[in-house]
Write a protein that holds these residues in place. Structure first.
Motif, PDB file in Angstrom:
ATOM      1  N   GLY A 630       6.179  -5.804 -13.169  1.00  0.00           N
ATOM      2  CA  GLY A 630       5.191  -6.850 -12.915  1.00  0.00           C
ATOM      3  C   GLY A 630       5.294  -7.398 -11.502  1.00  0.00           C
ATOM      4  N   ARG A 631       6.529  -7.558 -11.038  1.00  0.00           N
ATOM      5  CA  ARG A 631       6.715  -8.060  -9.675  1.00  0.00           C
ATOM      6  C   ARG A 631       6.162  -7.075  -8.651  1.00  0.00           C
ATOM      7  NH1 ARG A 631      12.593  -9.713  -7.076  1.00  0.00           N
ATOM      8  NH2 ARG A 631      11.806 -10.413  -5.035  1.00  0.00           N
ATOM      9  N   ARG A 632       6.371  -5.783  -8.908  1.00  0.00           N
ATOM     10  CA  ARG A 632       5.869  -4.766  -7.989  1.00  0.00           C
ATOM     11  C   ARG A 632       4.342  -4.746  -7.992  1.00  0.00           C
ATOM     12  NH1 ARG A 632       8.554   0.917  -8.904  1.00  0.00           N
ATOM     13  NH2 ARG A 632      10.364  -0.353  -8.300  1.00  0.00           N
ATOM     14  N   ARG A 633       3.725  -4.896  -9.158  1.00  0.00           N
ATOM     15  CA  ARG A 633       2.255  -4.896  -9.243  1.00  0.00           C
ATOM     16  C   ARG A 633       1.678  -6.097  -8.487  1.00  0.00           C
ATOM     17  NH1 ARG A 633       1.916  -5.370 -14.274  1.00  0.00           N
ATOM     18  NH2 ARG A 633       1.801  -3.141 -14.743  1.00  0.00           N
ATOM     19  N   ARG A 634       2.281  -7.263  -8.693  1.00  0.00           N
ATOM     20  CA  ARG A 634       1.755  -8.451  -8.021  1.00  0.00           C
ATOM     21  C   ARG A 634       1.895  -8.345  -6.507  1.00  0.00           C
ATOM     22  NH1 ARG A 634       4.284 -10.700 -12.567  1.00  0.00           N
ATOM     23  NH2 ARG A 634       6.212 -11.063 -11.382  1.00  0.00           N
ATOM     24  N   ALA A 635       2.988  -7.744  -6.051  1.00  0.00           N
ATOM     25  CA  ALA A 635       3.169  -7.581  -4.606  1.00  0.00           C
ATOM     26  C   ALA A 635       2.090  -6.673  -4.024  1.00  0.00           C
ATOM     27  CB  ALA A 635       4.553  -7.013  -4.327  1.00  0.00           C
ATOM     28  N   ARG A 636       1.718  -5.626  -4.737  1.00  0.00           N
ATOM     29  CA  ARG A 636       0.699  -4.712  -4.225  1.00  0.00           C
ATOM     30  C   ARG A 636      -0.681  -5.360  -4.219  1.00  0.00           C
ATOM     31  NH1 ARG A 636       3.131   0.404  -7.646  1.00  0.00           N
ATOM     32  NH2 ARG A 636       4.655   1.096  -6.072  1.00  0.00           N
ATOM     33  N   LEU A 637      -0.993  -6.108  -5.277  1.00  0.00           N
ATOM     34  CA  LEU A 637      -2.285  -6.796  -5.300  1.00  0.00           C
ATOM     35  C   LEU A 637      -2.368  -7.815  -4.171  1.00  0.00           C
ATOM     36  CD1 LEU A 637      -2.754  -7.333  -9.155  1.00  0.00           C
ATOM     37  CD2 LEU A 637      -3.798  -5.585  -7.702  1.00  0.00           C
ATOM     38  N   THR A 638      -1.228  -8.462  -3.880  1.00  0.00           N
ATOM     39  CA  THR A 638      -1.206  -9.408  -2.766  1.00  0.00           C
ATOM     40  C   THR A 638      -1.435  -8.684  -1.443  1.00  0.00           C
ATOM     41  OG1 THR A 638       0.315 -10.856  -3.970  1.00  0.00           O
ATOM     42  CG2 THR A 638       0.193 -11.141  -1.589  1.00  0.00           C
ATOM     43  N   ASP A 639      -0.831  -7.520  -1.275  1.00  0.00           N
ATOM     44  CA  ASP A 639      -1.025  -6.746  -0.047  1.00  0.00           C
ATOM     45  C   ASP A 639      -2.485  -6.325   0.121  1.00  0.00           C
ATOM     46  OD1 ASP A 639       1.641  -7.005   0.490  1.00  0.00           O
ATOM     47  OD2 ASP A 639       2.200  -4.973  -0.142  1.00  0.00           O
ATOM     48  N   MET A 640      -3.139  -5.962  -0.991  1.00  0.00           N
ATOM     49  CA  MET A 640      -4.538  -5.537  -0.901  1.00  0.00           C
ATOM     50  C   MET A 640      -5.437  -6.656  -0.379  1.00  0.00           C
ATOM     51  SD  MET A 640      -4.923  -3.360  -4.443  1.00  0.00           S
ATOM     52  CE  MET A 640      -6.712  -3.145  -4.199  1.00  0.00           C
ATOM     53  N   ALA A 641      -5.077  -7.881  -0.693  1.00  0.00           N
ATOM     54  CA  ALA A 641      -5.920  -9.010  -0.279  1.00  0.00           C
ATOM     55  C   ALA A 641      -5.457  -9.661   1.012  1.00  0.00           C
ATOM     56  CB  ALA A 641      -5.948 -10.058  -1.401  1.00  0.00           C
ATOM     57  N   ASP A 642      -4.373  -9.153   1.599  1.00  0.00           N
ATOM     58  CA  ASP A 642      -3.803  -9.762   2.799  1.00  0.00           C
ATOM     59  C   ASP A 642      -4.491  -9.201   4.039  1.00  0.00           C
ATOM     60  OD1 ASP A 642      -2.290 -10.915   4.766  1.00  0.00           O
ATOM     61  OD2 ASP A 642      -0.349 -10.273   3.960  1.00  0.00           O
ATOM     62  N   ALA A 643      -5.347 -10.004   4.691  1.00  0.00           N
ATOM     63  CA  ALA A 643      -6.104  -9.549   5.854  1.00  0.00           C
ATOM     64  C   ALA A 643      -5.215  -9.313   7.065  1.00  0.00           C
ATOM     65  CB  ALA A 643      -7.189 -10.575   6.202  1.00  0.00           C
ATOM     66  N   SER A 646      -2.586  -4.075   8.010  1.00  0.00           N
ATOM     67  CA  SER A 646      -3.504  -3.044   8.484  1.00  0.00           C
ATOM     68  C   SER A 646      -4.299  -2.483   7.319  1.00  0.00           C
ATOM     69  CB  SER A 646      -2.718  -1.931   9.170  1.00  0.00           C
ATOM     70  OG  SER A 646      -1.905  -1.244   8.222  1.00  0.00           O
ATOM     71  N   PRO A 647      -5.498  -1.977   7.552  1.00  0.00           N
ATOM     72  CA  PRO A 647      -6.278  -1.363   6.468  1.00  0.00           C
ATOM     73  C   PRO A 647      -5.521  -0.222   5.790  1.00  0.00           C
ATOM     74  CG  PRO A 647      -7.659  -1.734   8.395  1.00  0.00           C
ATOM     75  CD  PRO A 647      -6.247  -2.021   8.817  1.00  0.00           C
ATOM     76  N   GLN A 648      -4.729   0.516   6.577  1.00  0.00           N
ATOM     77  CA  GLN A 648      -3.973   1.620   5.985  1.00  0.00           C
ATOM     78  C   GLN A 648      -2.948   1.110   4.962  1.00  0.00           C
ATOM     79  OE1 GLN A 648      -4.574   1.205   9.201  1.00  0.00           O
ATOM     80  NE2 GLN A 648      -5.826   3.008   9.749  1.00  0.00           N
ATOM     81  N   ASP A 649      -2.246   0.028   5.298  1.00  0.00           N
ATOM     82  CA  ASP A 649      -1.263  -0.514   4.360  1.00  0.00           C
ATOM     83  C   ASP A 649      -1.938  -1.027   3.098  1.00  0.00           C
ATOM     84  OD1 ASP A 649       0.805   0.079   6.042  1.00  0.00           O
ATOM     85  OD2 ASP A 649       0.915  -1.929   6.940  1.00  0.00           O
ATOM     86  N   ARG A 650      -3.111  -1.632   3.238  1.00  0.00           N
ATOM     87  CA  ARG A 650      -3.824  -2.157   2.066  1.00  0.00           C
ATOM     88  C   ARG A 650      -4.315  -1.017   1.176  1.00  0.00           C
ATOM     89  NH1 ARG A 650      -7.955  -5.742   5.330  1.00  0.00           N
ATOM     90  NH2 ARG A 650      -8.923  -6.043   3.259  1.00  0.00           N
ATOM     91  N   ALA A 651      -4.784   0.078   1.802  1.00  0.00           N
ATOM     92  CA  ALA A 651      -5.236   1.230   1.013  1.00  0.00           C
ATOM     93  C   ALA A 651      -4.062   1.913   0.312  1.00  0.00           C
ATOM     94  CB  ALA A 651      -5.960   2.220   1.922  1.00  0.00           C
ATOM     95  N   ASN A 652      -2.940   2.031   1.016  1.00  0.00           N
ATOM     96  CA  ASN A 652      -1.768   2.658   0.407  1.00  0.00           C
ATOM     97  C   ASN A 652      -1.228   1.827  -0.754  1.00  0.00           C
ATOM     98  OD1 ASN A 652      -1.735   4.899   2.083  1.00  0.00           O
ATOM     99  ND2 ASN A 652      -0.469   3.874   3.636  1.00  0.00           N
ATOM    100  N   ALA A 653      -1.293   0.503  -0.681  1.00  0.00           N
ATOM    101  CA  ALA A 653      -0.837  -0.352  -1.776  1.00  0.00           C
ATOM    102  C   ALA A 653      -1.650  -0.086  -3.039  1.00  0.00           C
ATOM    103  CB  ALA A 653      -0.932  -1.822  -1.366  1.00  0.00           C
ATOM    104  N   ALA A 654      -2.992   0.061  -2.881  1.00  0.00           N
ATOM    105  CA  ALA A 654      -3.843   0.352  -4.041  1.00  0.00           C
ATOM    106  C   ALA A 654      -3.529   1.729  -4.616  1.00  0.00           C
ATOM    107  CB  ALA A 654      -5.314   0.264  -3.630  1.00  0.00           C
ATOM    108  N   TRP A 655      -3.333   2.717  -3.729  1.00  0.00           N
ATOM    109  CA  TRP A 655      -3.029   4.078  -4.205  1.00  0.00           C
ATOM    110  C   TRP A 655      -1.678   4.129  -4.925  1.00  0.00           C
ATOM    111  CZ3 TRP A 655      -4.915   8.539  -5.483  1.00  0.00           C
ATOM    112  CH2 TRP A 655      -4.065   9.644  -5.585  1.00  0.00           C
ATOM    113  N   ASN A 656      -0.677   3.469  -4.390  1.00  0.00           N
ATOM    114  CA  ASN A 656       0.638   3.463  -5.044  1.00  0.00           C
ATOM    115  C   ASN A 656       0.563   2.831  -6.430  1.00  0.00           C
ATOM    116  OD1 ASN A 656       1.870   4.678  -2.849  1.00  0.00           O
ATOM    117  ND2 ASN A 656       2.432   2.718  -1.896  1.00  0.00           N
ATOM    118  N   GLU A 657      -0.209   1.768  -6.553  1.00  0.00           N
ATOM    119  CA  GLU A 657      -0.335   1.127  -7.865  1.00  0.00           C
ATOM    120  C   GLU A 657      -1.086   2.024  -8.840  1.00  0.00           C
ATOM    121  OE1 GLU A 657      -0.022  -1.588 -10.956  1.00  0.00           O
ATOM    122  OE2 GLU A 657       1.102  -1.356  -9.074  1.00  0.00           O
TER     123      GLU A 657
END
Length: 750
Positions: A630-643, A646-657
């Motif tokens: 759960g902690r890992r999922r929340r961290a990735r969702l936070t990264d996706m919304a963190d402006a 970089s766009p690459q990091d946000r896209a990779n967070a969604a793909w990893n999840e």
């Protein structure tokens, strides 16, 4: 990963770990069977690893190799073709296992050669080898493999105090360091190059669970341990190791929360007896044990006045019936002169103390009859007896250990000041202990000086608090200090009579009646019992306590109804108590004081405490994987919304999840798949979420392969991941949903 060098390292580490076991074993008789067993296990597991078999299958093959090795080395005569186990093989193994328990129960460590003990040691070290191989090469966790070295040290540490020498400890440390270094050198350690490997926390938790499992399992499977306080030796089986001596066993019996009836008896004179098992005379060892050498085979010599020159006056016949009895020593009143009804095979007796020993420890359900004649002890006879220290045959009963505390010697001199003969000195020692010390069966255990050896005697003299396991050897040592031959007897107290099925009376003896008392020798009289324990309300008539009315006849046997468990008073006190701790008969109101007794009524068995503690530890651990996921999922969702990312990091967070969601619900991506192929496999099972999957994989491909574009932003959102997760959950069965929630496979994925 270098398979064969790692297995050679494993073999060397196990060998170094076994060095610590040598302190509890006499000689090297155990080395060959243990070595053969471990070599077979290591060779089989090494071959299986070389063939790249699944890790779980390698562990199974290791256990199978262990069974094969134990069969060939120890019970080949009972196996088909010498190596195929059969039901007869299992029976032979069970017999050897039971024999090992009986052996360690009657022998003191270090242990001599024994076939049953060799089997147990081979099985133990073989199990440790399989465990270490799985941890080192299967899980690639060298730290967890080191727990096996700890397991090999636990056995001697719990069996014999001080048995783990500096050499054994040094060898164990060297073994652990070699495992850690070799695992890194030959590729058994997962190296962390940039960031910590995912799943590090679950593996750390696995290490903790492994430590607990091994620490609790080893004493359980090793025969010979008995209930007690760690590190005296605790287990869930019933045999007592020689590492836990008879004096300490007295305290264990007194502290039992539930009374277990051992045997019952009737007497020809209708009087209860002190039922004596054995005596202790060698006080030079760290733990006091009875002597089992120089025993006379058979019991015919007991009836011969030349080999057993004790009084035959006023003989009493006692018939004993065993209920739950697993001791090697036969209970009998002192001094026995004849036994009947026990057969002629497997029995021996000690001419020095008239104790009777059986090679078989389980006598439950049996009966026998013993004839005995108590010493004719009177104050006049003992007061006029010549000094016994002139008798050369009694020299062994006069020696005191070199490390005997000065407090014992000074107390002996203080108590006997002004006395003129051995009898008056013995009486002064008995009453000095009764008047100046307190009874408490629990305080010594709580403060770390439970009965058993000279160390406990020193602390007992400082605290002046203990139970019969302390008072009896204290008086025996004091008596020797003033030149009176003395020894300690172990057995059971007289008990209150109860009606039997035939309308007569019998005396029932249980765990709470265990007792120890000193016996002193007087010329012309023999060995005479004294009672220095203040928890016993009466003393022998020939040894009255000051201000205490005589309550026994001339033979030293009580003529009044005694307490069933008189050595367990309600509170420690320097004055004797008349309270009886025997559970009341049905219909008898329980005394208020007994209802308020917290020390025994609320005592919880050790295994219940251990099991409860393990459950309390494991229940929170069961929620850890869910928490980590759960902690890992929340961290990735936070990264996706963190402006700010970089766009690459946000896209990779969604793909990893997205990948982890698939793995949690049973997906098994192939390393050769491209992201698009992998996404197509995921979407095939959840068509309603195919658009969300397409957006996530498109973002990942653009971030990975497209030319840099500052204006580009990922199109996938947290809602897309929510859609995928809901679809996977709805299409999963109940078992898959539980695994995905409480034991998600993705946290163990690199």
């Amino acid at each position: 990963m270098a398979v064969f060098p790692l297995h050679a390292l494993l073999l060397a580490s196990v060998a170094l770990g076994c060095v610590g076991m040598a302190g509890a074993l006499a000689g090297f008789w155990w080395v060959l069977p243990v070595a053969v067993t471990v070599v077979i296990v290591v060779l089989v597991t090494a071959a299986a690893r070389w063939l790249r078999l699944p890790s779980a299958l390698v562990t199974v093959l290791g256990l199978a190799a262990l069974i094969l090795a134990l069969t060939v080395v120890h019970v080949s005569d009972h196996a088909l073709l010498g190596f195929i186990p059969t039901p007869g093989t299992l029976a032979a193994v069970g017999s050897l296992w039971s024999e090992s328990g009986s052996f360690v129960a009657r022998q003191s460590a270090p242990y001599e050669e024994n076939a049953g003990l060799a089997l147990v040691l081979s099985a133990l070290v073989g199990l440790v080898a399989v465990f270490m191989e799985t941890a080192l090469l299967g899980l690639r966790m060298a730290g967890l493999a080191c727990v096996g070295i700890l397991a090999l040290l636990v056995v001697p540490a719990l069996t014999l105090p001080g048995s783990v020498s500096i050499w054994g400890l040094g060898a164990a440390i060297l073994s652990a360091l070699a495992l850690l270094a070799g695992s890194r050198l030959w590729g058994a350690t997962r190296l962390q190059h940039v960031a910590p490997t995912p799943g590090g926390l679950p593996r750390a938790l696995l290490v903790i669970v492994g430590v607990l499992a091994v620490s609790l399992l080893v004493p359980t499977v090793m025969p010979g341990f008995f209930s007690g306080a760690f590190p005296q030796g605790s287990s869930f089986n019933s045999e007592r190791a020689a590492g836990v001596g008879p004096l300490r066993a007295v305290g264990q019996g007194l502290r039992e929360s539930e009374r277990v009836q051992r045997f019952s008896y009737t007497t020809s004179d209708g009087q209860p007896k002190y039922m004596r098992l054995m005596s202790l005379s060698d006080f030079s060892q760290p733990e006091f044990f009875p002597q089992t050498d120089n025993l006379e085979e058979g019991l015919a010599g007991l009836a011969d006045p030349e080999t057993n020159p004790v009084s035959r006056e006023n003989p009493v016949t006692t018939k004993v019936t065993f209920e739950d009895y697993n001791e090697h020593w036969l209970p009998a009143p002192y001094a026995p002169t004849e036994f009947a009804g026990i057969g002629t095979e497997g029995w021996s007796w000690n001419p020095r103390d008239l104790s009777v020993f059986s090679a078989n420890s389980d006598m439950s359900g049996g009966t026998f009859t013993v004839t005995s004649s108590a010493p004719q002890a009177t104050p006049d006879a003992m007061r006029s007896a010549a000094p016994s220290n002139a008798n050369g045959d009694l020299a062994d009963y006069l020696g005191v250990p070199d490390e005997m505390p000065e407090s014992i010697s000074s107390a002996a001199r203080q108590f006997t000041a002004g006395t003129e003969n051995d009898y008056d000195r013995a009486l002064a020692l008995q009453n000095g202990l009764r008047h100046n010390f307190q009874y408490d069966v629990n305080a010594p255990l709580a403060q770390g000086y439970d009965a058993g050896g000279m160390d406990s005697m020193e602390q007992f003299m400082e605290t002046r608090t203990g139970y019969a396991g302390h008072f009896a050897p204290a008086m025996a040592l004091m008596a020797r200090e003033v030149s009176i031959p003395a020894r300690v007897a172990i057995g059971y107290l007289p008990t209150a009579p109860v009606d039997d099925s035939r309308g007569g009376e019998q005396f029932q003896v249980g765990t709470g009646d265990a007792h120890a008392w000193p016996e002193l020798y007087f010329q012309g009289v023999g060995w005479v019992r004294f009672e220095p324990t203040p928890g016993i309300p009466t003393t022998p008539e020939y040894a009255p306590e000051s201000g205490n009315e005589p309550a026994q006849d001339a033979s030293g046997q009580p003529d009044q109804t005694p307490s069933q468990e008189p050595s367990q008073p309600q509170e420690p006190t320097s004055e004797p108590t008349d309270e009886q701790s025997q559970p009341p008969a049905p219909g008898t109101p329980e005394p208020e004081d007994a209802q308020q007794e917290p020390s025994t009524a609320l005592m919880i068995p050790l295994w219940v405490l251990v099991l409860g503690g393990v459950l309390l530890l494991l229940l929170p651990l069961a929620a850890v994987p869910r928490f980590v996921r759960g902690r890992r999922r929340r961290a990735r969702l936070t990264d996706m919304a963190d402006a700010s990312l970089s766009p690459q990091d946000r896209a990779n967070a969604a793909w990893n999840e997205l990948e982890d969601l698939s793995v949690d619900h049973g997906g098994s991506p192939k390393a050769s798949d491209t992201p698009r192929v992998r996404a197509r496999r995921m979407a095939a099972g959840i068509p309603a979420a195919s658009e969300a999957v397409d957006r996530i994989v498109s973002d990942m491909e653009h971030a990975t392969y497209a030319a840099p574009d500052a204006s580009w932003k990922p199109s996938a959102s947290a809602a897309d991941l929510g859609t995928v997760r809901n679809e996977l959950t709805n299409r999963a069965d109940r078992g898959q949903r539980l695994r995905a929630t409480w034991w998600p496979a993705s946290i163990f994925r690199r």
